[in-house]
Design an enzyme around this catalytic site. Structure first.
Site, PDB file in Angstrom:
ATOM      1  CE  LYS A  22       4.095 158.483  59.440  1.00 36.87           C
ATOM      2  NZ  LYS A  22       5.246 158.366  58.513  1.00 36.87           N
ATOM      3  N   GLY A  23       4.227 153.536  62.576  1.00 38.19           N
ATOM      4  CA  GLY A  23       3.315 152.429  62.938  1.00 38.19           C
ATOM      5  C   GLY A  23       3.530 151.862  63.949  1.00 38.19           C
ATOM      6  CG  ASP A  76       2.204 151.065  59.446  1.00 36.32           C
ATOM      7  OD1 ASP A  76       3.095 150.393  60.232  1.00 36.32           O
ATOM      8  OD2 ASP A  76       2.415 152.130  58.899  1.00 36.32           O
ATOM      9  CD  GLU A 157       1.957 161.295  47.749  1.00 34.32           C
ATOM     10  OE1 GLU A 157       2.630 161.086  48.272  1.00 34.32           O
ATOM     11  OE2 GLU A 157       1.336 160.842  46.630  1.00 34.32           O
ATOM     12  CE  LYS A 195      26.378 167.898  62.841  1.00 38.98           C
ATOM     13  NZ  LYS A 195      26.845 169.224  63.191  1.00 38.98           N
ATOM     14  CB  THR A 196      19.133 169.090  66.921  1.00 37.53           C
ATOM     15  OG1 THR A 196      19.989 170.146  66.669  1.00 37.53           O
ATOM     16  CG2 THR A 196      19.780 167.947  68.027  1.00 37.53           C
ATOM     17  CD  GLN A 200      17.458 173.129  65.146  1.00 37.52           C
ATOM     18  OE1 GLN A 200      17.449 174.363  64.525  1.00 37.52           O
ATOM     19  NE2 GLN A 200      18.499 172.678  65.670  1.00 37.52           N
ATOM     20  CB  CYS A 392      -4.025 131.505  50.744  1.00 40.97           C
ATOM     21  SG  CYS A 392      -5.331 132.300  49.923  1.00 40.97           S
ATOM     22  N   GLY A 394      -0.710 128.197  48.874  1.00 43.00           N
ATOM     23  CA  GLY A 394       0.012 127.000  49.392  1.00 43.00           C
ATOM     24  C   GLY A 394      -0.883 125.816  49.468  1.00 43.00           C
ATOM     25  CG  HIS A 526      -4.202 135.077  54.163  1.00 46.16           C
ATOM     26  ND1 HIS A 526      -2.942 134.724  53.510  1.00 46.16           N
ATOM     27  CD2 HIS A 526      -4.855 135.043  53.211  1.00 46.16           C
ATOM     28  CE1 HIS A 526      -3.039 134.623  52.404  1.00 46.16           C
ATOM     29  NE2 HIS A 526      -4.261 134.915  52.072  1.00 46.16           N
ATOM     30  CD  GLU A 528      -0.994 134.911  56.642  1.00 48.66           C
ATOM     31  OE1 GLU A 528      -1.488 133.778  57.015  1.00 48.66           O
ATOM     32  OE2 GLU A 528      -0.892 135.352  55.628  1.00 48.66           O
TER      33      GLU A 528
HETATM   34  N1  GLN Z   1      -3.626 133.202  43.915  1.00 47.31           N
HETATM   35  C1  GLN Z   1      -4.487 132.668  44.605  1.00 47.31           C
HETATM   36  C2  GLN Z   1      -6.070 133.042  44.611  1.00 47.31           C
HETATM   37  O1  GLN Z   1      -6.290 134.125  44.305  1.00 47.31           O
HETATM   38  C3  GLN Z   1      -4.254 132.575  46.241  1.00 47.31           C
HETATM   39  C4  GLN Z   1      -4.321 133.790  46.842  1.00 47.31           C
HETATM   40  C5  GLN Z   1      -3.296 134.117  48.112  1.00 47.31           C
HETATM   41  O2  GLN Z   1      -2.619 133.150  48.452  1.00 47.31           O
HETATM   42  N2  GLN Z   1      -3.803 134.949  48.870  1.00 47.31           N
HETATM   43  O3  GLN Z   1      -7.001 132.237  44.657  1.00 47.31           O
END
Ligand code: GLN
Length: 554
Positions: A22-23, A76, A157, A195-196, A200, A392, A394, A526, A528
């Site tokens: 749905k997202g 989402d 729910e 199959k519908t 339905q 992070c 990382g 982050h 990403e």
């Molecule tokens: N665990 C680490 C912290 O809390 C890094 C968190 C993360 O990577 N989002 O600082």
């Protein structure tokens, strides 16, 4: 109600089973509307009792998506941002838990003046209030608000949500509200038929609570013949042109193009009395992206060394951002998911596992499991000069690696696990006496102990980060408790770590690099979360570029 008088609301429900996308359906419809020049905001109602998904295991619920205003939300919302380019906010995701906690807090304060507090009208009013609040896009009223109702119709729910949108249909009128139901048309091999009946029945469930869908979006793995659509229209009480197929596709970024071809945008506009001929849909940018996905000129493989490797949804934004990073290079990005724990069990596995890898990424994470394995993978990337991106956790682990193996602090570590002698990563309260002062910032006390949401970062001139961002100040989203301890900065600098991004007060390291490496970058935030297919994040673009050069040299 006057503020929202002209906004059109599209409510998306799901039937038959969960995971029908749905997202993606809502996001793709938003992309069509944007392509026709409308403004759109998407939001999600989640039926679970957690106040937000921040406390839920990524194994169960997939990634926690963080908004710029610091909310921990459903994944989402990541799709919403990627398909629309519009930043989501705390007010775009609400859960049953949050609604109930708001209503109960009001009840305790005596705000209901002695009334018996009930699901109808108090809970449903709170839901309606949420749907109608903050309906702007960058300050101007949105043309469309697309509201996704989590869960599956028929679940106990989600009933209050369905009741709230049923009431909104009456409050706002049919000319401003559309119900779209996403359903499944399964193929039964033994009968050789589509199959519908499940669809339905799920429409009947909706009708039972007073909702008649206007559009039926039918997920199917093969073409739905005309007879099946006629039957669905008849039994579900709708126009045949409103029974729209949603076929499985190779890439989610193809979905807007498919929906367009199958007439979803036209049907929605016609429902709202908008002439589709007057609002042509420009999807040229999506076509370009899909063309690259289908006909890449190059290929590169990134090893992601993490913890939740069995569930792709746990790193949804990350895998999408890596894919986006390939687009400007017309490259396909293969992701090899590697569980960090295997390096801990057997060190020799590192060289073998990372043999055909062109770049190594250590994603965000929590806790002890796999942490030492991630440190070993970081050391490998640093020593073998393989392009490296740490995110992070990382970055925190890259700092520990540098402290132990280059700066000679054998017992360097993080207070997230163990009790290291050299606390190179820790809670700010644990840093030392000066650190204590640092923690008393104004953000403290505003909620949990996490640093959440968007924060500014100042980049050092001539650093790799500065070259990538082409800017001196950037804003990126955070979600972490621990911080790299500023008191180790000068020691680490002397041994080749470059602190190329710092918080404006110069106390929190946000980006590190290596002097002795062609592309080694680790960030406390982050990136990403803010990468989009039509606008890939510069860090991912550059990382994939570096991985491509590395692959060429190999
Ligand atoms: N665990 C680490 C912290 O809390 C890094 C968190 C993360 O990577 N989002 O600082």
């Amino acid at each position: 109600m006057s503020k929202t008088a002209k906004i059109k609301f599209i409510f998306i429900t799901g039937g038959v089973l969960s995971s029908l996308g749905k997202g993606i359906a809502g996001s793709s419809l938003a992309a069509l509307l944007l392509g026709s020049g409308f403004t759109v905001r998407l939001r999600k109602l989640d039926p679970y009792l957690n106040v937000d998904p921040g406390t839920m295991s990524p194994y169960q619920h997939g990634e926690v998506f963080v908004t710029t205003d610091g909310a921990e939300t459903d994944l989402d919302l990541g799709h919403y941002e990627r398909f629309t380019g519009i930043e989501t906010r705390q007010s775009d995701n609400i859960t049953t838990g949050r609604i109930y906690s708001q209503v109960i807090a009001k009840e305790r304060r005596g705000d209901y003046l002695g009334a018996t507090v009930q699901v109808i009208p108090h809970i449903t009013d709170a839901i309606k209030h949420f749907i109608l609040a903050e309906t702007d896009v960058e300050g101007s009223s949105a043309d469309f608000i697309i509201v996704e109702i989590g869960g599956t119709v028929g679940d106990i729910e989600s009933l209050p949500f369905l009741e709230a949108i049923r009431q909104l249909r009456n409050d706002l009128g049919p000319s401003l509200t559309l119900f779209m139901h996403v359903t499944l048309v399964p193929y039964i091999a033994a009968a050789g038929e589509l199959k519908t009946k499940p669809s339905q029945h799920s429409v009947r469930e909706l009708q039972n609570v007073g909702i008649q869908p206007n559009i039926l979006l039918c997920r199917c793995d093969r073409e739905i013949p005309k007879e099946a659509r006629t039957k669905l229209a008849l039994f579900c009480n709708m126009k045949e042109s409103c029974v729209i197929p949603a076929y499985d596709v190779k890439s989610i970024y193809e979905v807007p193009l498919k929906y367009y071809m199958d007439g979803l945008g036209t049907e929605v506009m016609q429902y709202f009395n908008i002439d589709p001929a007057a609002r042509p849909t420009d999807l040229s940018k999506w076509k370009k992206v899909v063309n690259i996905i289908k006909n890449p000129e190059k290929e590169v493989t990134i090893g992601v060394v993490g913890k939740y490797m069995e569930l792709a949804d746990a790193y949804k934004s990350l895998s999408e951002a890596l894919t986006h990073g390939g687009f400007p290079h017309k490259a396909h990005v293969n992701i090899k998911w590697i569980s960090a724990s295997i390096f801990q069990e057997e060190r020799g596995k590192i060289a073998n596992e990372l043999k055909n890898i062109d770049g190594i990424l250590i994603p965000g994470g929590f806790g002890e499991r796999g942490a030492e394995g991630k440190i070993l993978a970081t050391q490998y990337a640093r020593e073998k000069k393989i392009p490296f991106l740490g995110i992070c956790y990382g970055m925190q682990l890259a700092i520990i690696e540098a402290a132990r193996n280059i700066a000679g602090l054998k017992d360097a570590g993080s207070s997230e696990y163990g009790d290291p002698e050299d606390l190179v990563v820790g809670l700010m309260t644990q840093w030392d006496k000066d650190g204590n002062k640092i923690l008393r910032s104004k953000k403290e006390g505003l909620g949990g102990t996490m640093r959440l949401g968007s924060y500014p970062c100042i980049l050092t001139e001539n650093s790799l980060a500065h070259k990538i961002y082409k800017s001196s100040t950037i804003h990126e989203r955070h979600r972490h408790r621990y911080e790299v301890n500023i008191h180790y900065k000068s020691l680490l600098e002397k041994t080749g770590t470059i602190f190329s991004g710092m918080s404006p007060n110069n106390l929190l390291p946000e980006i590190i690099e290596r002097e002795d490496h062609p592309w080694f970058l680790a960030v406390q935030f982050h990136p990403e979360f803010s990468s989009r297919p039509l606008n890939p994040h510069p860090l991912f673009k550059s990382f994939i570029g570096a991985a491509l050069s590395y692959a060429n040299k190999k």
